[in-house]
Motif scaffolding. Sequence first.
Motif, PDB file in Angstrom:
ATOM      1  N   ALA A  87     -26.464  98.886 -14.315  1.00 15.60           N
ATOM      2  CA  ALA A  87     -27.722  98.274 -14.344  1.00 15.60           C
ATOM      3  C   ALA A  87     -28.091  97.926 -12.806  1.00 15.60           C
ATOM      4  N   MET A  88     -27.179  97.730 -12.067  1.00 18.27           N
ATOM      5  CA  MET A  88     -27.518  97.467 -10.611  1.00 18.27           C
ATOM      6  C   MET A  88     -28.390  98.760 -10.041  1.00 18.27           C
ATOM      7  N   TYR A  89     -27.957  99.784 -10.508  1.00 20.89           N
ATOM      8  CA  TYR A  89     -28.634 101.004  -9.870  1.00 20.89           C
ATOM      9  C   TYR A  89     -30.371 100.902 -10.152  1.00 20.89           C
ATOM     10  N   LEU A  90     -30.694 100.028 -10.766  1.00 23.53           N
ATOM     11  CA  LEU A  90     -32.148  99.664 -11.343  1.00 23.53           C
ATOM     12  C   LEU A  90     -32.645  99.092 -10.033  1.00 23.53           C
ATOM     13  N   SER A  91     -32.124  98.456  -9.184  1.00 29.31           N
ATOM     14  CA  SER A  91     -32.451  97.580  -8.208  1.00 29.31           C
ATOM     15  C   SER A  91     -32.813  98.612  -6.835  1.00 29.31           C
ATOM     16  N   ILE A  92     -32.560  99.853  -6.815  1.00 25.78           N
ATOM     17  CA  ILE A  92     -32.807 100.912  -6.052  1.00 25.78           C
ATOM     18  C   ILE A  92     -33.996 101.752  -6.363  1.00 25.78           C
ATOM     19  N   PRO A  93     -35.150 101.655  -5.753  1.00 27.07           N
ATOM     20  CA  PRO A  93     -36.439 102.390  -6.248  1.00 27.07           C
ATOM     21  C   PRO A  93     -35.831 103.882  -6.482  1.00 27.07           C
ATOM     22  N   GLN A  94     -35.341 104.516  -5.516  1.00 28.63           N
ATOM     23  CA  GLN A  94     -35.100 105.998  -5.950  1.00 28.63           C
ATOM     24  C   GLN A  94     -34.167 106.147  -7.215  1.00 28.63           C
ATOM     25  N   TYR A  95     -33.267 105.302  -7.304  1.00 30.93           N
ATOM     26  CA  TYR A  95     -32.255 105.426  -8.533  1.00 30.93           C
ATOM     27  C   TYR A  95     -33.161 105.150  -9.642  1.00 30.93           C
ATOM     28  N   LYS A  96     -34.068 103.905  -9.484  1.00 27.51           N
ATOM     29  CA  LYS A  96     -34.757 103.664 -10.969  1.00 27.51           C
ATOM     30  C   LYS A  96     -36.063 104.849 -11.483  1.00 27.51           C
ATOM     31  N   GLU A  97     -36.532 105.424 -10.423  1.00 27.92           N
ATOM     32  CA  GLU A  97     -37.275 106.552 -10.677  1.00 27.92           C
ATOM     33  C   GLU A  97     -36.322 107.527 -11.323  1.00 27.92           C
ATOM     34  N   GLU A  98     -35.271 107.808 -10.839  1.00 30.61           N
ATOM     35  CA  GLU A  98     -34.559 108.977 -11.775  1.00 30.61           C
ATOM     36  C   GLU A  98     -34.111 108.474 -13.195  1.00 30.61           C
ATOM     37  N   ILE A  99     -33.758 107.231 -13.339  1.00 28.00           N
ATOM     38  CA  ILE A  99     -33.610 106.605 -14.817  1.00 28.00           C
ATOM     39  C   ILE A  99     -34.627 106.415 -15.598  1.00 28.00           C
ATOM     40  N   VAL A 100     -35.824 106.206 -15.020  1.00 25.06           N
ATOM     41  CA  VAL A 100     -36.840 106.239 -15.879  1.00 25.06           C
ATOM     42  C   VAL A 100     -37.190 107.779 -16.362  1.00 25.06           C
TER      43      VAL A 100
END
Length: 378
Positions: A87-100
């Motif tokens: 879940a901590m990756y969600l705090s990093i925009p570029q990771y969050k975009e990929e996770i979306v």
Amino acid sequence: MLYNKRGAYRRFAFLLLAVVLLAATATACGKKKNEESSGSPTASASASATASIDPDTVLATYDGGELKQAEFAKYEAFMNVTNPQYAMYLSIPQYKEEIVKQYLLQKAFAARATDAQKKAGKDQADAFKKQLDDALKDATNGPQIKESMKTNNITEDEMVALVVTLATGGEITTAKETEIKATIKDADIKAEFDKEPADYNVDTVRHILVAFTDPATNKERADADALKRAQDVKKKLDDGGDWTALAKEYSDDTGSKENGGLYEKTQAKTWVEEFKKAANTQAIGVIGDPVKTDYGYHVIKVEAREEASYDKLSQTDKDAIVSALVSPKMETFMQEETDKLGIKVTLPAEPSPSPSASGSAAPSASSSAPASSSASSK
């Protein structure tokens, strides 16, 4: 010891499901009280950041619909409770975009699943529900999990529903992986082995690491200083110095310094290139000149080496080669399927982190590869 890091299509969220299924009981929200007091980002911190975004905000559009914050917030909450390291990756925009994108792909996969795949997904969700129910009843972990669910504003039914989607989508991917594996023949496995047969050597080595950062002061060592220290260590060893005593005194590898720098019967391919080469080529019983890696200088003695051959290769190693051959094809499949959805991510600007969380906004190294002065990243 220095271990190679490997990236693969397994980074996709649905393949973390096996971790998720065990996370509720194994990690009890993934946080102990001493971690929360140390300034590490907690589940509640993540939840407060999520809550600051308007639920009607559109995070992404795709062929057939749009993803609003209200929906994705439940996925974030689910991960905060069950798998906080991820879940901590969600705090990093570029990771969050990929996770979306990954999340939308899993929804798309789940929507086109066969009846059998839907049943398999439901069975996995039922297993998750049982584990979660048991965890909630646990006197030690239950209160923490309940508090995390409350903080993150997610119910048990919502969590189970998400597992249904992720698990059902994962069945599509599993089917594709099985299809690709069926095309790989023994000749393909041998051809891959023959590219780097020495990778499968089993070596026993002793080493002393002089790192580029002095762990006692946390200050950087100049390259020349680290080399000089490593050369001094080598001379002491050449003069008959005791490995156990010198490793304790000089080695910055916390993973081996207490046992004389020993790594016994380790497959060479697990190490970074420079160390692997030394382990595979140094004369046995001879202390080699310091070997430089990204972590520092290593004084190495190879004590034993078992040369690999394909006819003696274990099934585990063959399976690993198959996975290595499957991985790029799966990456291609996943990318092609993502492209078909025509996803356009429009994430809003993230709120500024609070002073208590700003010190560790990025995911910890342990979420993907445990890091320490021992250089035992894997």
